[in-house]
Scaffold this motif. Sequence first.
Motif, PDB file in Angstrom:
ATOM      1  N   TRP A  71       0.565  -0.837   0.397  1.00 61.73           N
ATOM      2  CA  TRP A  71       0.389  -0.277   0.228  1.00 61.73           C
ATOM      3  C   TRP A  71       1.146   1.073  -0.006  1.00 61.73           C
ATOM      4  CZ3 TRP A  71      -4.028  -1.456   4.023  1.00 61.73           C
ATOM      5  CH2 TRP A  71      -5.185  -2.378   3.773  1.00 61.73           C
ATOM      6  N   LEU A  72      -0.247   2.720  -0.384  1.00 62.70           N
ATOM      7  CA  LEU A  72       1.094   3.762  -0.592  1.00 62.70           C
ATOM      8  C   LEU A  72       0.505   4.884   0.765  1.00 62.70           C
ATOM      9  CD1 LEU A  72       3.149   6.028  -2.387  1.00 62.70           C
ATOM     10  CD2 LEU A  72       0.773   6.076  -3.129  1.00 62.70           C
ATOM     11  N   MET A  73       1.492   4.640   1.650  1.00 64.38           N
ATOM     12  CA  MET A  73       1.231   4.918   2.529  1.00 64.38           C
ATOM     13  C   MET A  73       1.051   7.030   2.490  1.00 64.38           C
ATOM     14  SD  MET A  73       2.066   5.172   6.396  1.00 64.38           S
ATOM     15  CE  MET A  73       3.670   6.052   6.357  1.00 64.38           C
ATOM     16  N   LEU A  74      -0.093   8.079   2.683  1.00 62.52           N
ATOM     17  CA  LEU A  74       0.029   9.021   2.602  1.00 62.52           C
ATOM     18  C   LEU A  74      -0.216   9.843   3.239  1.00 62.52           C
ATOM     19  CD1 LEU A  74      -3.135   8.861   0.114  1.00 62.52           C
ATOM     20  CD2 LEU A  74      -0.499   8.729  -0.766  1.00 62.52           C
ATOM     21  N   GLY A  75      -0.693  11.059   3.809  1.00 62.31           N
ATOM     22  CA  GLY A  75      -0.579  12.212   5.438  1.00 62.31           C
ATOM     23  C   GLY A  75      -1.314  12.044   6.223  1.00 62.31           C
ATOM     24  N   GLU A  76      -1.347  12.538   6.985  1.00 58.24           N
ATOM     25  CA  GLU A  76      -1.362  12.429   8.496  1.00 58.24           C
ATOM     26  C   GLU A  76      -2.379  13.592   8.857  1.00 58.24           C
ATOM     27  OE1 GLU A  76      -0.280  12.214  13.054  1.00 58.24           O
ATOM     28  OE2 GLU A  76       1.534  12.996  11.850  1.00 58.24           O
ATOM     29  N   VAL A 296       7.116  -5.689 -11.274  1.00 60.05           N
ATOM     30  CA  VAL A 296       6.394  -4.935 -11.378  1.00 60.05           C
ATOM     31  C   VAL A 296       7.574  -3.932 -10.166  1.00 60.05           C
ATOM     32  CG1 VAL A 296       4.929  -2.722 -10.678  1.00 60.05           C
ATOM     33  CG2 VAL A 296       4.256  -4.464 -11.764  1.00 60.05           C
ATOM     34  N   LEU A 297       7.835  -2.371 -10.260  1.00 58.46           N
ATOM     35  CA  LEU A 297       8.836  -1.861  -9.798  1.00 58.46           C
ATOM     36  C   LEU A 297       8.171  -0.923  -8.728  1.00 58.46           C
ATOM     37  CD1 LEU A 297      12.521  -1.646 -11.335  1.00 58.46           C
ATOM     38  CD2 LEU A 297      11.837  -3.556  -9.813  1.00 58.46           C
ATOM     39  N   LEU A 298       7.925  -0.319  -7.098  1.00 56.78           N
ATOM     40  CA  LEU A 298       7.181   0.476  -6.714  1.00 56.78           C
ATOM     41  C   LEU A 298       8.435   1.012  -5.770  1.00 56.78           C
ATOM     42  CD1 LEU A 298       4.707  -1.994  -5.085  1.00 56.78           C
ATOM     43  CD2 LEU A 298       4.795  -0.356  -7.310  1.00 56.78           C
ATOM     44  N   ILE A 299       8.506   2.541  -7.120  1.00 55.18           N
ATOM     45  CA  ILE A 299       9.204   3.587  -5.265  1.00 55.18           C
ATOM     46  C   ILE A 299       8.962   4.753  -5.229  1.00 55.18           C
ATOM     47  CG2 ILE A 299      11.189   5.112  -6.664  1.00 55.18           C
ATOM     48  CD1 ILE A 299      12.182   2.955  -9.207  1.00 55.18           C
ATOM     49  N   ASP A 300       9.338   5.143  -4.304  1.00 56.16           N
ATOM     50  CA  ASP A 300       8.949   6.282  -3.609  1.00 56.16           C
ATOM     51  C   ASP A 300      10.288   6.917  -3.159  1.00 56.16           C
ATOM     52  OD1 ASP A 300      10.406   5.363  -1.526  1.00 56.16           O
ATOM     53  OD2 ASP A 300       8.140   4.377  -0.783  1.00 56.16           O
ATOM     54  N   ASN A 301      10.348   8.045  -3.193  1.00 51.72           N
ATOM     55  CA  ASN A 301      11.766   8.855  -2.914  1.00 51.72           C
ATOM     56  C   ASN A 301      12.799   8.393  -1.948  1.00 51.72           C
ATOM     57  OD1 ASN A 301      10.518  11.217  -4.077  1.00 51.72           O
ATOM     58  ND2 ASN A 301      10.966  12.467  -2.923  1.00 51.72           N
ATOM     59  N   TYR A 302      12.132   7.330  -0.896  1.00 51.29           N
ATOM     60  CA  TYR A 302      13.002   6.041   0.078  1.00 51.29           C
ATOM     61  C   TYR A 302      13.522   5.274  -0.402  1.00 51.29           C
ATOM     62  CZ  TYR A 302      11.631  10.559   2.094  1.00 51.29           C
ATOM     63  OH  TYR A 302      10.951  11.363   2.843  1.00 51.29           O
ATOM     64  N   GLY A 303      13.095   4.530  -1.388  1.00 50.60           N
ATOM     65  CA  GLY A 303      13.262   2.648  -1.925  1.00 50.60           C
ATOM     66  C   GLY A 303      12.231   2.645  -3.022  1.00 50.60           C
ATOM     67  N   CYS A 304      12.764   1.210  -3.159  1.00 49.66           N
ATOM     68  CA  CYS A 304      12.051   0.417  -4.062  1.00 49.66           C
ATOM     69  C   CYS A 304      11.918  -1.039  -3.619  1.00 49.66           C
ATOM     70  CB  CYS A 304      13.360   0.379  -5.132  1.00 49.66           C
ATOM     71  SG  CYS A 304      12.241  -0.639  -6.386  1.00 49.66           S
ATOM     72  N   THR A 305      10.668  -1.262  -4.689  1.00 55.24           N
ATOM     73  CA  THR A 305      10.021  -3.108  -4.066  1.00 55.24           C
ATOM     74  C   THR A 305       9.395  -3.557  -5.189  1.00 55.24           C
ATOM     75  OG1 THR A 305       9.060  -2.022  -1.995  1.00 55.24           O
ATOM     76  CG2 THR A 305       8.240  -4.187  -3.047  1.00 55.24           C
ATOM     77  N   SER A 306      10.052  -4.652  -5.081  1.00 54.24           N
ATOM     78  CA  SER A 306       9.747  -6.193  -6.425  1.00 54.24           C
ATOM     79  C   SER A 306       8.681  -6.552  -6.062  1.00 54.24           C
ATOM     80  CB  SER A 306      10.405  -6.369  -7.569  1.00 54.24           C
ATOM     81  OG  SER A 306      10.472  -6.781  -8.280  1.00 54.24           O
ATOM     82  N   CYS A 360       4.964  13.468   1.991  1.00 53.74           N
ATOM     83  CA  CYS A 360       6.344  11.995   1.293  1.00 53.74           C
ATOM     84  C   CYS A 360       5.417  10.852   1.380  1.00 53.74           C
ATOM     85  CB  CYS A 360       7.772  12.125   2.183  1.00 53.74           C
ATOM     86  SG  CYS A 360       8.734  13.888   2.260  1.00 53.74           S
ATOM     87  N   PRO A 361       4.913  10.558   0.534  1.00 51.73           N
ATOM     88  CA  PRO A 361       4.120   8.820   0.527  1.00 51.73           C
ATOM     89  C   PRO A 361       4.920   7.918   0.250  1.00 51.73           C
ATOM     90  CG  PRO A 361       4.071   9.714  -1.637  1.00 51.73           C
ATOM     91  CD  PRO A 361       4.236  10.961  -0.690  1.00 51.73           C
ATOM     92  N   VAL A 362       5.538   6.679   1.453  1.00 53.56           N
ATOM     93  CA  VAL A 362       5.821   5.825   0.964  1.00 53.56           C
ATOM     94  C   VAL A 362       5.296   4.266   0.701  1.00 53.56           C
ATOM     95  CG1 VAL A 362       7.746   6.570   2.313  1.00 53.56           C
ATOM     96  CG2 VAL A 362       5.741   5.196   3.323  1.00 53.56           C
TER      97      VAL A 362
END
Length: 369
Positions: A71-76, A296-306, A360-362
């Motif tokens: 999942w993409l964690m959004l803001g608070e 598929v590669l899922l990327i945010d500013n901090y990391g990458c997941t396959s 900063c979504p992660v």
Amino acid sequence: MVNHLIVGRRSSPFSSSSTMVDWSKLPYDLVVSIANQLFEVEDFLSFSTVCRCWRLVYLKKHWIPNHHIPWLMLGEYTEGDVSIRQFLSLTRFKIYKFPLPEANGCRCWGTSHGWIVTLSQSFAIRLVNPLTRACLDLPHHSMLRSQGDIEVDWFAAIQKAVVLKVRDDFVTMVIYRYNRCLSFAKYGDGAWTVVPFSNLVYLVNIVCFKDRVLVLTMVGTLILIEMEGPDGPRARCIASPPGDERGWENMYLVESSESLLLVLHYNHRSTHRFKVYKFDIFKRKWMAAVDLGNNVLLIDNYGCTSVSACGSIKPNCIYFAQDNLGSSVVPQQELKMIVFNIKDNRTDVQRLNASSFYDCPVWTTPALR
């Protein structure tokens, strides 16, 4: 027939029309079989509330999903006096809201193991499960508080945090002091272990590949971290950066189908593109890659997941969640996803038909542990 009634109705697996059925009378092995046909973690949450017998499948952790889609964690934001975190399911294009006071006001990093890493203003570091709200306290990192004689802003104290599974142990690793230092801790450790480097390096990414911890420097050098030994942890360079690549904005390491990939992110005038390299273990060289197969590669500013492609998630693509730090403080924005086709070298913008607060979504993989 049972599988059809439960699994086939994705939006509401257990409707009122099934109330005449005594679901608790089903054999336990059959209940486990039904659970393991559920695709999403939210379906399993609904499944676990049917009756006490079915909840045992959750309590005994006998649910083994076929896919682990982050999942993409959004803001608070707050509702009344309750802190709420938002999570976007990319497979359903739906936002879920969870009360999560344990991460209130914290800086967060996502992981692939069900936890998020949180850093509070008091420099406390914890692992928090956003679904179960379970928390694991890690040692305070006193070295984060200052850089020589200069006090460090708590928000900038850690540049990157990850949770790795190394030989069946979960290890939290942090890059801090402006990308110059690396340390790690296991749950239960009384202190962080610092990894020494013989030369000044600027670290940007960490990954566990075949039970080996690897870090990437800002210039693309690949370094092996030997965590155990009579002389303590040590760092050893094992590969140079690929070719003559220049001008990237960010670099990532990721394991994908038992291969080690290096992803370069370029951003020129808000036009995003990516290059992917595969590491040749025998030659210790990076080779250009244009085919991820069904991955598929899922990327945010901090990391990458396959992950494996499924549903509307396209194979051989990169899904990049761009931050919103260029706007005013956590505004409400239309959510957009940058989708880059590796083979065609084409970038599309996917609008998610939802608005939410985010900065900063992660990406983080939900898990009921």
